[in-house]
Design a protein around this motif. Structure first.
Motif: not given
Length: 159
Positions: A64-68
């Motif tokens: 999972a890539y959790i944005g800024a």
């Protein structure tokens, strides 16, 4: 092959996540609670982007890539995108899938013009932690223990 998560992938990525973490069972004080949380990996699609790795049409990994600016645990700087729940099927390890998934998160952080990307991990993850260090992540501080297992925060500068 990497691709974006689809809701139909939920069962497969949960299976991969549970298999990926199985070797760590002796380390966690409440394994049923830990696995219940691991099984929630598809919910990360609500606040981030899940990337799926396929091999021969079978899902063998995910991250999972959790944005800024997305919600994340308070021990992370809100300005950082975060890598969460990198999992690779034990039967598919040693093929560079974890590195490919991590590199895709780095690409997305650069796409988002982030100056850094973060993750948290533990020394018991004897394959993942050295990989992150080789890729340029540096330990910057402690993260709360998870069910008796020590974790720390690692950051990679992208600037």
């Amino acid at each position: 092959m990497l691709r974006d998560y689809q809701p139909a992938d939920a069962e497969a990525i949960t299976r991969v996540a549970l298999a990926a973490f199985a070797e760590f069972e002796p380390h966690f004080s409440d394994w049923p609670l830990f696995t219940a949380n691991v099984a929630k990996m598809p919910l990360l699609a609500k606040t981030g982007e899940i990337i799926v790795a396929e091999d021969g049409g079978r899902i063998v990994g995910a991250v999972a890539y959790i944005g800024a600016q997305a919600p994340k645990p308070e021990f992370f700087d809100p300005a950082w995108p975060v890598i969460r729940m990198l999992v690779v099927d034990p039967a598919a390890r040693g093929k560079g899938i974890g590195r490919q998934l991590t590199e895709e998160c780095l690409r997305r952080a650069e796409r988002d013009q982030s100056q850094a990307i973060a993750l948290h991990t533990t020394p018991i993850m004897t394959v993942a932690l050295p990989m992150y260090l080789r890729m340029g992540f540096a330990r910057i501080g402690e993260a709360p223990d998870i069910l008796g297992v020590p974790y720390a925060v690692y950051v990679k500068s992208l600037g």
